[in-house]
Design an enzyme around this catalytic site. Structure first.
Site, PDB file in Angstrom:
ATOM      1  N   ASP A   9     -37.741   1.846 -10.021  1.00 48.51           N
ATOM      2  CA  ASP A   9     -38.787   1.196  -9.533  1.00 48.51           C
ATOM      3  C   ASP A   9     -40.001   1.177  -9.265  1.00 48.51           C
ATOM      4  OD1 ASP A   9     -38.488   3.723  -8.985  1.00 48.51           O
ATOM      5  OD2 ASP A   9     -36.895   3.429  -6.926  1.00 48.51           O
ATOM      6  N   ASP A  29     -21.080  -1.175  -9.370  1.00 48.35           N
ATOM      7  CA  ASP A  29     -21.369  -0.559  -9.950  1.00 48.35           C
ATOM      8  C   ASP A  29     -19.231   0.193  -9.404  1.00 48.35           C
ATOM      9  OD1 ASP A  29     -22.182  -2.011 -11.298  1.00 48.35           O
ATOM     10  OD2 ASP A  29     -23.327  -0.434 -11.640  1.00 48.35           O
ATOM     11  N   ASP A  68     -30.911  -1.655  -1.193  1.00 49.84           N
ATOM     12  CA  ASP A  68     -29.727  -0.594  -1.276  1.00 49.84           C
ATOM     13  C   ASP A  68     -28.250  -0.920  -0.127  1.00 49.84           C
ATOM     14  OD1 ASP A  68     -30.616   0.648  -3.197  1.00 49.84           O
ATOM     15  OD2 ASP A  68     -32.018   2.204  -2.711  1.00 49.84           O
ATOM     16  N   ASP A  91     -26.919   1.337   2.149  1.00 48.98           N
ATOM     17  CA  ASP A  91     -27.189   1.893   3.656  1.00 48.98           C
ATOM     18  C   ASP A  91     -28.637   0.736   4.676  1.00 48.98           C
ATOM     19  OD1 ASP A  91     -29.122   3.360   1.711  1.00 48.98           O
ATOM     20  OD2 ASP A  91     -29.660   4.426   3.708  1.00 48.98           O
TER      21      ASP A  91
END
Length: 528
Positions: free
Chosen positions: A285, A132, A191, A193
């Site tokens: 989540d 995105d 994610d 990282d």
């Protein structure tokens, strides 16, 4: 009054104003301030007891889990997936790996490389990068990285949208709509990282294959930059308790806990039955986890499986993250309370656990009581000595709660005092965010992606690795923290001059912590 007049030299005008203020204070204190403060003390003590009982309950459960060795392999069927000579790789389920990202210049290579390095039959895994990014340079870099791995034979898909509707939830939802996802049974989410080990899927997928009532297998986070500064060490202490106690207790008792948004594998059928990803809050989540649990699905937490990730290393990034993590659950509680109560698929005890323990105590009471009691009400009793707080409420209960929280990170016990001060300051920010979520105020749906540095933090020790950042008042100075620090400092001075409670040491030390974090200096200290 005589003492004040005899020890203070003021101009006549200022002396008159001071005397008028003291007269007014004396008139309203007994009929108004004292009863209100007594009520506040009662409510805070009640919340402290509730939080204390919750912490003791979890301590007992986790002790029993460790004592009797209730490992996941004993509670659920687990067998390694084996090759099938007749069917070949088709005997293995197809796994989708989703990596949502937004302008992740520093870490995109790490996450994509780790996902492409997962050990699994190559024709039974699809890596999906959901980009995105609004920065065209970063976007091009991510696309080129995907092309590089595709040239090596990895089945990797680079997906973009023409908008950011729904933020992360919108990206994940859109990613599941692609035609090639229909062949997938499970989806692993990381994610940008996060760096899973190659055997991640071999250790998680068998639980889902052999236990059809399991919807989610959640792994633990491992912080690669925990030693970077004092702030990251404090975060490690808080999150270690969350993973080693809260998640483990939820998994071992009610087979329910909040999905951490990453480092987990979902059964796609469970996501579909729960209604898919929703963007009504900033904790998509947790929203999905609660809805799936209400459908009767079970969750499993694997504390032995750790996935590397990065903690926010700047106070600005950490504040934004904590706002989202505190505001979102409170707002979700508001939206789902009646739905949870009306649900008929789960037991009464599980509903009580979700409403009372999971939401009310951990997501609301824990934030509010920490700030209101220890940073507002307790100092106020110095100004109003008619109101007393029992020692068990002011000393014993908070001490036990603190020690129970600290057991998750034994290596940082010598930093316990700093952690207490740090958490008390952050409780101001979390309490504010909690009320914003409950009341659905202005910043309720604010979503700011947490800044990540990747390998850049390793260069900080090198001389002149970074330019000195420009000082910006709006970003560096935090007025609420400074105002609270001034209030505590005033109460400390009053305690020395007129008080009987002798809290001045605590008040001055806590005020100093508010001043330090109010000026944004917490990230500069590096502990041993």
């Amino acid at each position: 009054m005589d003492r004040f007049s005899s020890t203070t030299v003021l101009p006549d005008g200022q002396d008159d104003i001071t005397e008028q203020f003291l007269i007014i204070w004396g008139q309203i204190k007994a009929p108004l301030i004292v009863p209100l403060l007594k009520m506040a003390v009662f409510l805070c003590l009640a919340m402290s007891v509730m939080l204390f009982m919750e912490r003791v309950y979890m301590a007992i459960v986790i002790s029993l889990v460790k004592l009797f060795g209730r490992k996941p392999e004993r509670r659920y069927k687990w067998e390694p997936l084996k090759d099938d000579l007749e069917h070949g790789n088709s005997a293995y389920p197809t796994v989708l790996v989703q990596i949502p990202m937004f302008n992740e210049k520093e870490v995109y290579q790490l996450s994509i490389g780790a996902a492409c390095g997962l050990s699994w039959p190559t024709d039974r895994i699809i890596v999906q990068v959901l980009d995105d990014s609004t920065d065209p340079i970063v976007k091009n870099m991510v696309e080129m990285e995907c092309q590089r791995w595709a040239s090596k034979g990895i089945n990797i898909k680079y997906e973009i949208r023409d908008n950011r509707n729904g933020y992360k939830a919108g990206a994940l939802k859109e990613g599941l709509r692609h035609s090639y996802v229909k062949q997938c049974d499970y989806v692993a989410i990381f994610d940008a990282d996060f760096q899973p080990e190659p055997d991640f899927l071999w250790r998680t997928i068998p639980f889902l294959v052999h236990n059809p009532d399991l919807a989610l297998v959640q792994a633990r986070w491992k912080f690669v930059n925990a030693n970077e500064c004092l702030m990251t060490r404090m975060q490690e202490m808080s999150l270690d308790y969350h993973f080693s106690v809260e998640q483990e207790v939820g998994s071992s008792t009610y087979a329910f806990f909040g999905f951490n948004g990453t480092a987990g594998v979902w059964r796609i059928a469970a996501i579909d039955e729960a209604g898919g990803w929703k963007d009504r809050t900033t904790v998509e989540d947790m929203d999905l986890a609660v809805r799936a649990s209400l459908k009767g699905w079970k969750f499993l937490y694997l504390g032995s499986l750790k996935v590397k990730n990065e903690l926010p290393s700047t106070f600005k990034a950490y504040r934004y993250q904590q706002h989202r993590w505190s505001c979102g659950p409170a707002n979700l509680f508001r939206k789902m309370l009646s739905e949870i109560m009306r649900n008929k698929k789960v037991t009464l005890w599980k509903k009580v656990h979700v409403i009372y323990s999971f939401f009310f105590i951990r997501k609301i009471v824990a934030h509010i009581v920490t700030f209101i009691f220890y940073c507002v009400v307790l100092p106020a009793t110095v100004l109003v000595p008619e109101v007393e707080i029992p020692k068990w409420g002011a000393v014993y209960i908070p001490s036990i709660i603190t020690l129970l929280n600290a057991v998750g990170t034994p290596r940082s016990l010598h930093l316990l005092v700093f952690w207490i001060l740090f958490e008390n300051v952050m409780s101001l920010h979390r309490t504010k965010a909690t009320f914003i979520g409950l009341l659905e105020a202005g910043r309720v749906n604010e979503w700011i992606v947490t800044e990540k540095l990747g390998d850049a933090h390793k260069l900080k020790s090198a001389p002149k690795a970074f330019k000195k950042p420009r000082f910006r008042i709006g970003e560096r100075v935090h007025l609420l923290e400074l105002a609270t620090g001034c209030y505590l400092f005033f109460c400390g001075c009053y305690d020395i001059a007129f008080g009987k409670n002798h809290f001045f040491i605590y008040l001055f030390v806590q005020a100093t912590a508010f001043f330090v974090m109010g000026f944004g200096y917490i990230g500069t200290f590096v502990p041993s």
